[in-house]
Every structure is written in structure tokens, then in C-alpha cells.
Write an enzyme that holds these catalytic residues in place. Structure first.
Site, mmCIF file in Angstrom:
data_model
loop_
_atom_site.group_PDB
_atom_site.id
_atom_site.type_symbol
_atom_site.label_atom_id
_atom_site.label_comp_id
_atom_site.label_asym_id
_atom_site.label_seq_id
_atom_site.Cartn_x
_atom_site.Cartn_y
_atom_site.Cartn_z
ATOM 1 N N CYS A 39 17.840 40.791 35.944
ATOM 2 C CA CYS A 39 16.428 41.189 36.076
ATOM 3 C C CYS A 39 16.152 42.671 35.867
ATOM 4 O O CYS A 39 15.250 43.036 35.117
ATOM 5 C CB CYS A 39 15.922 40.789 37.453
ATOM 6 S SG CYS A 39 16.084 39.029 37.729
HETATM 7 C C1 UGA Z 1 16.735 41.642 42.294
HETATM 8 C C2 UGA Z 1 15.749 41.967 43.416
HETATM 9 O O1 UGA Z 1 16.439 42.427 44.565
HETATM 10 C C3 UGA Z 1 14.925 40.740 43.789
HETATM 11 O O2 UGA Z 1 13.938 41.091 44.747
HETATM 12 C C4 UGA Z 1 14.241 40.205 42.538
HETATM 13 O O3 UGA Z 1 13.520 39.023 42.837
HETATM 14 C C5 UGA Z 1 15.277 39.889 41.504
HETATM 15 O O4 UGA Z 1 16.022 41.077 41.188
HETATM 16 C C6 UGA Z 1 14.557 39.373 40.284
HETATM 17 O O5 UGA Z 1 13.773 40.106 39.690
HETATM 18 O O6 UGA Z 1 14.664 38.174 39.994
HETATM 19 P P1 UGA Z 1 19.129 40.503 42.203
HETATM 20 O O7 UGA Z 1 19.109 40.857 40.755
HETATM 21 O O8 UGA Z 1 19.540 39.142 42.590
HETATM 22 O O9 UGA Z 1 17.666 40.710 42.825
HETATM 23 O O10 UGA Z 1 20.131 41.501 42.885
HETATM 24 P P2 UGA Z 1 20.076 42.668 43.967
HETATM 25 O O11 UGA Z 1 20.648 42.197 45.227
HETATM 26 O O12 UGA Z 1 18.748 43.288 44.019
HETATM 27 O O13 UGA Z 1 21.127 43.688 43.327
HETATM 28 C C7 UGA Z 1 20.941 44.211 42.016
HETATM 29 C C8 UGA Z 1 22.113 45.098 41.635
HETATM 30 O O14 UGA Z 1 22.092 46.309 42.383
HETATM 31 C C9 UGA Z 1 23.487 44.500 41.893
HETATM 32 O O15 UGA Z 1 24.341 44.812 40.827
HETATM 33 C C10 UGA Z 1 23.959 45.181 43.160
HETATM 34 O O16 UGA Z 1 25.355 45.243 43.241
HETATM 35 C C11 UGA Z 1 23.350 46.552 42.987
HETATM 36 N N1 UGA Z 1 23.107 47.260 44.258
HETATM 37 C C12 UGA Z 1 22.206 46.789 45.143
HETATM 38 C C13 UGA Z 1 23.787 48.431 44.509
HETATM 39 O O17 UGA Z 1 24.621 48.893 43.689
HETATM 40 N N2 UGA Z 1 23.548 49.108 45.666
HETATM 41 C C14 UGA Z 1 22.651 48.652 46.573
HETATM 42 O O18 UGA Z 1 22.471 49.339 47.619
HETATM 43 C C15 UGA Z 1 21.973 47.465 46.317
#
Ligand code: UGA
Length: 607
Positions: free
Chosen positions: A295
Site C-alpha cells: 500500500c
Molecule cells: C498499512 C496501514 O498501516 C493500514 O492502516 C492501511 O490500511 C494499509 O497500509 C493499507 O493501505 O491497506 P500494512 O501495509 O499492512 O498497513 O502495514 P503496516 O503495519 O502499516 O507496516 C507498513 C511497513 O512499515 C512495514 O514494512 C513495517 O515493517 C514498517 N514499519 C511499521 C516500520 O518499519 N516501523 C514501524 O514503526 C511501523
């Protein structure tokens, strides 16, 4: 207007009165979901679990068959059970035509994908086709129907594309014969069911009262705030939400890179320090190897593309993307710092999925890291608890695939932690020391305690401040002179969080003077007769010790065995012989060790 900062509907908002037949239709609206991917399946099962009748439709017959038999077409924790239960209770059904879906429901949610075009703009092919089939079905329907866009779409899409296509295909008029809504999802992969059940808020984008009432009715079982906005604002909220989260992660990653330049600084402490400020908040401040997933990249690109078309740039979003593009380089650079050139080195990559608890490798940062390692000439072995099959499609036979973390690191010269799976968190420094040819670890997700690792192997981590006194190749013990009569023998462990030295082994008081003790030990070790004064000449300079009289003595047992017993016996200082360390610890290419060895050899040749 309810409390909680709800935005009033704009002037476009119309009030549409339904027929008496509809007004008396008081039970929960029946829902049809178009697109049974990750979002659609979670919402289908989620709504059904709230006792709402749901019909799922997809052009992929395989998905329909699976769902009809009570099996979730996608993996998400808790979803299989939910799907099974709802199908069993007849609350979740599938149909094979769009017409059946629309005619047998009151509200349709569009949950199809919105991929990127090559220029980053949003590709609406699934949205337009779905709008068309919904419109054609609506032509045959006499009652009012609500069409709600849950897919992520650029502001204006619902009104300019979906509405127009549905109107053209149905011959009906929006806000009169059918309602329109936008209801973005904020589900995270890996915790989508939980996010569905306990959302922070629900955004309802509508331009007419009737659509608003219908959507509020659907979400009446949720206790969180329902924020009502107009349609284009709701469309934008979804993008801005993802952009802000991505910016937050990129921001802390940028700071992590700065921390690496500051002795004894740690981004984790910095993140904690700022996260405690309520205005900032502690979530999404985990620095790491970079963010990925299907996303964020797509949405950020679509947003900047949209802004450009409107004559604007979004510099903070450009910077967010730029920082994320740098993180794979940082990982590779840290590996290089630990073991030198990566050419012909065996590198183990632990974790491939874009985050833990999913097999999803879309836009995973691991792909960039692996490709960079291959470009450097490394032989790469990868392991992931869930994503190996997806990885095989991406990397083919350019990498080796391991069946476990231990297999992955076996005989490796360096290991990179790229995804923070729980399975990796339980790895101990001893596991790396035992299995690897050169125990060297780059922690790209900050899952290991730096003190525990850096005292036993070569260790680097994202956002972990450089310690100018610390040379991982010489993770050794030190003798610190407290006065001329006693010596304190301490384990030379760097504590990046709060200081320079830790004293895990306690200290030993020698009865002899420092000179006597060291002279005796060095003589025993080398078989040479030396004068006490020489000891300090040897020991006090090579590592630029921060303590004036500190001396450094290598405990090969400590480094090799990965543990330092705190018995006096084990704490006895031992001088290493020039040949011993390189061969036993495979420090062969390490420039600093070589320099140190050279200085030692030269010293002992002196008269
Ligand atoms: C993200 C959003 O969090 C959701 O709210 C949204 O609905 C979704 O995209 C979407 O648009 O469908 P997601 O892609 O499942 O969800 O993953 P996240 O948990 O948000 O993590 C995204 C990336 O950031 C991952 O690679 C994760 O490892 C990284 N991340 C996240 C970090 O490196 N540090 C953090 O503190 C948090």
C-alpha cells in the site's frame, strides 16, 4: 452534528427520501462485497460476524468456491475461523454474478485493487469495470441501493468515475435512485481482523443524508467515533493516513542514520524519548531496514502524481520515499563495516516478508537488500518462516533457500535481520557464534539486545550509535587500573544505552601490583622475559582506550565460546598470541586486527 470533531456535510449534500417500503426496512441492510481480496474478505467475514447478511462476489471463481466452502481465500490471523463460522451460520454467502450480488443486497462495497500505472498514477481498471457491472445490475433493481467505495481511490474518483459509470450503465441518478459513499479501510496486514473489530475510528464519506444514515446503520455495532465527511475528503483521508504513517517511519529511520554517527547513541531511546510526548505518540517509531508492503509505496506515488497533476509538489512525501530508498544501502553498508568487502562472502538474510506474520513480499525491503548483496558479489542464503514460496518466484535460483534460521546462518560470514519474526527474536549470540563462519550480525529490526550481542560477536544495528572505542573484532576483556596496587578486571562490553563500560563480570583484586601481575601473565604466555614497564607500552595504546590506564587483553575463550564465566579462574587475563586469533576467529581480512597484530609482532622484536 455529533461531538468529536465531525465534519459537516458540504453543500453538495442532498437529502433523499426513500419510498415507504424502504423506510419500513428497519433491519440491518444486507451487504454485497465486490472483490474478495485481502480487504474484501476481512470485511465480508467481519460484517457477517456482526450478524449482517453478506454476499461475496469476485471474478475469480476459485476464491468464490473456497469462500463458499467456508475457507478463507487469504491468510490473516483469526480470519479462517471467522469465515468458517459465518458460512456455517449462513451469514456469509457467495454468488457468481454481479447481478445476483446487487439484487440480493441493499449496500454494495467495492473492495477491488487499485494498482499503480508505470508513472505512479492510480490504475482504475478494476474500479471502472466493477462500477459498470454494478450499474448494469442496478438497472434491474427497483429499490434504492447504496454503492460504497472502500478501495483506496484518489480524491474525485468516486464522483467523477464511479458515479458517472454507474449512472451511465444503470440509467439512474445518483443521490436519487442510488446512494454513494466512501468508507476507507485502515486494516494492517497481520492484524486486519483485530483492526476491523476495534477500529480507532470509522470514516464515512457521503454527500447525501440517506447514504450517511445507511452507513451509520451498518456500523451501529461499533463503539468508536464515526467521522462523517464529504466524499472527496474521505478519499483523501485514506492517502494522508498512509502518507503520515510512512513519513513517521521514514523520519525515525532518518534519525537512526544520524544516531549511527553519534557515539553511544541509540535511536530506540530517542524514539522512546519523543514518543512519550503525547503530541508525537509512540506508535510507528520503530526504526529499521525500511518499510514495505503493497500500500504505502503505491499510495504515496499516487498522491504525489495527483498533486503534480494539480500543479503542486509534496516535498515531505518525496523525502519520505527518499529516506526509505536509502535504508537497504544502510543495511549493506553495516554488513560491509563488519566484514569488509562482501564479494564472495556468504551472507544470510533472515526475514523476507515486508513485515512479520504475513507471507506478503510485495514491495518488501528484503528484495532490494538481497539484490544489492548479489550485486556486491555475495552468495546469499535466505530464510523466512512464511514467505519462502513467494521468494522463490522473485529470486529464482539466484539465492539459496534455507529451511530454518539455523540452516540459513550456517557457515555464513554475516547475517542480516530484515524482518522481525518472533522466531528470530529467540536466537542467542551463541547460536550465531556456533553456526557462522564469522559471527557477524546486522540487526535491521532492533530485535537483539546490543550489549548481549556486541560482547560476543561482531554486531551492528540500525540506529545504534557508533562506539569509537568499540571494535567488534576485538570484543575482548579489559583490565582497568584502579590504582597501583589493585586492578579491576572487567569485561569489555560496550553499553550503548548509558555509558562506555559495563562490569558484568565484577572485578578481581589482584594481590600483586598491576605491573607484577601483567608481567607474570605475559611472560607465561609468551615465554619471554620482559620488564614490567614494557607491559604498559604494549597495552595502553592500540585501541585508544578511553581510560588512561586501561589495557586490553583478549579472551579468546570469551569471544569464541560466547560466554564469560565470572569465576576468578576465567577472568585471568591472557595475552593472545599473534597467530591464534586470526585463524580461530576468522578475522583474516580485518584491517584493524591486522594492524594490531603487526604492532604486537614489531613490539616483541624490539630489544
Ligand atoms: C498499512 C496501514 O498501516 C493500514 O492502516 C492501511 O490500511 C494499509 O497500509 C493499507 O493501505 O491497506 P500494512 O501495509 O499492512 O498497513 O502495514 P503496516 O503495519 O502499516 O507496516 C507498513 C511497513 O512499515 C512495514 O514494512 C513495517 O515493517 C514498517 N514499519 C511499521 C516500520 O518499519 N516501523 C514501524 O514503526 C511501523
Amino acid at each position: 452534528m455529533k461531538k468529536g470533531g465531525k465534519i459537516a456535510l458540504d453543500q453538495n449534500m442532498l437529502t433523499a427520501k426513500g419510498s415507504p417500503e424502504e423506510e419500513t426496512h428497519l433491519k440491518m441492510p444486507r451487504i454485497s462485497i465486490f472483490g474478495l481480496g485481502y480487504v474484501g474478505t476481512v470485511y465480508a467475514a467481519g460484517f457477517a460476524s456482526k450478524n449482517i447478511e453478506v454476499i461475496g462476489f469476485d471474478i475469480d471463481e476459485k476464491k468464490l468456491k473456497l469462500l463458499a466452502s467456508g475457507i478463507s481465500p487469504i491468510y490473516e490471523p483469526g480470519l479462517s475461523e471467522l469465515v468458517k463460522d459465518c458460512v456455517h451460520r449462513d451469514l456469509l454467502k457467495t454468488v457468481s454474478t454481479a447481478e445476483d450480488a446487487v439484487l440480493n443486497s441493499d449496500v454494495t462495497f467495492i473492495t477491488v485493487g487499485t494498482p499503480s500505472n508505470s508513472d505512479g498514477s492510480i490504475d482504475l481498471k478494476y474500479i471502472t469495470e466493477t462500477s459498470r457491472v454494478i450499474g448494469e445490475a442496478l438497472k434491474k433493481k427497483n429499490r434504492w441501493h447504496l454503492v460504497t467505495v472502500k478501495s483506496t481511490v484518489i480524491p474525485g474518483t468516486t464522483e467523477k468515475v464511479v458515479k458517472k459509470i454507474v449512472e451511465a450503465a444503470s440509467g439512474k441518478i445518483a443521490y436519487k435512485h442510488f446512494g454513494l459513499g466512501v468508507n476507507p479501510e485502515f486494516l494492517r496486514e497481520g492484524s486486519a481482523v483485530e483492526d476491523f473489530m476495534t477500529p480507532d475510528r470509522i470514516v464515512i464519506g457521503v454527500n447525501d443524508e440517506k447514504s450517511k444514515v445507511e452507513l451509520e446503520r451498518i456500523y451501529s455495532g461499533f463503539s468508536c467515533l464515526k467521522l462523517v465527511t464529504n466524499i472527496s475528503t474521505a478519499e483523501l483521508i485514506k492517502y494522508v493516513n498512509n502518507a503520515f504513517l510512512a513519513a513517521k517511519v521514514s523520519f525515525i529511520n532518518m534519525i537512526a542514520n544520524l544516531c549511527q554517527k553519534i557515539p553511544n547513541c541509540d535511536v530506540m531511546a530517542v524514539a522512546e524519548g519523543i514518543g512519550l510526548d503525547k503530541r508525537i505518540g509512540k506508535h510507528f517509531l520503530r526504526a529499521g531496514a525500511g518499510w514495505g508492503g503493497s500500500c504505502w509505496l503505491k499510495d504515496l506515488n499516487a498522491l504525489t502524481n495527483f498533486a503534480r497533476k494539480n500543479g503542486l509538489t509534496l516535498p515531505l512525501i518525496d523525502a519520505t520515499l527518499q529516506v526509505n530508498g536509502m535504508q537497504p544501502f544502510v543495511m549493506v553498508e553495516l554488513a560491509r563495516q563488519l566484514i569488509g568487502s562482501l564479494n564472495n562472502r556468504r551472507v544470510a538474510v533472515l526475514g523476507l516478508a515486508f513485515k512479520p506474520n504475513t507471507d506478503d513480499m510485495r514491495e518488501a525491503i528484503s528484495i532490494k537488500i538481497v539484490n544489492m548483496l548479489l550485486n556486491e558479489g555475495a552468495e546469499v542464503t535466505v530464510y523466512d518462516p512464511a514467505a519462502i514460496n513467494n521468494a522463490k518466484e522473485i529470486f529464482g535460483d539466484s539465492v539459496n533457500y534455507a529451511s530454518s534460521a539455523n540452516n540459513c546462518i550456517r557457515n555464513a560470514d554475516c547475517a542480516l535481520i530484515v524482518t522481525e519474526w518472533d522466531e528470530f527474536k529467540s536466537l542467542k549470540p551463541e547460536d550465531f557464534v556456533r553456526h557462522m563462519r564469522i559471527p557477524a550480525v546486522v540487526d535491521g529490526r532492533r530485535i537483539f539486545i546490543p550489549q548481549a550481542f556486541s560482547s560476543k560477536l561482531r554486531f551492528a544495528a540500525i540506529g545504534l550509535g557508533a562506539n569509537e572505542y568499540f571494535n567488534p573484532a576485538l570484543a575482548v576483556n579489559a583490565i582497568i587500573v584502579s590504582d597501583r596496587k589493585k586492578i579491576l578486571l572487567v569485561k569489555r562490553t560496550i553499553v550503548p544505552f548509558n555509558g562506555l563500560w559495563s562490569l558484568p563480570g565484577g572485578f578481581v583484586e589482584y594481590d600483586e601490583t598491576v605491573e607484577e601481575a601483567l608481567t607474570r601473565e605475559v611472560e607465561e604466555e609468551t615465554g619471554l622475559k620482559i620488564r614490567p614497564k614494557q607491559i604498559f607500552d604494549v597495552f595502553s595504546h592500540p585501541l585508544r582506550s578511553p581510560i588512561k590506564h586501561a589495557v586490553t587483553i583478549c579472551y579468546s575463550a570469551d569471544v569464541l565460546g560466547g560466554s564469560l564465566k565470572s569465576s576468578n579462574e576465567n577472568l585471568k587475563a591472557r595475552f593472545f598470541s599473534a597467530n591464534e586469533i586470526p585463524s580461530r576467529l576468522a578475522f583474516d581480512h580485518h584491517e584493524i586486527v591486522e594492524k594490531y597484530m603487526k604492532s604486537q609482532r614489531e613490539y616483541w622484536k624490539r630489544p
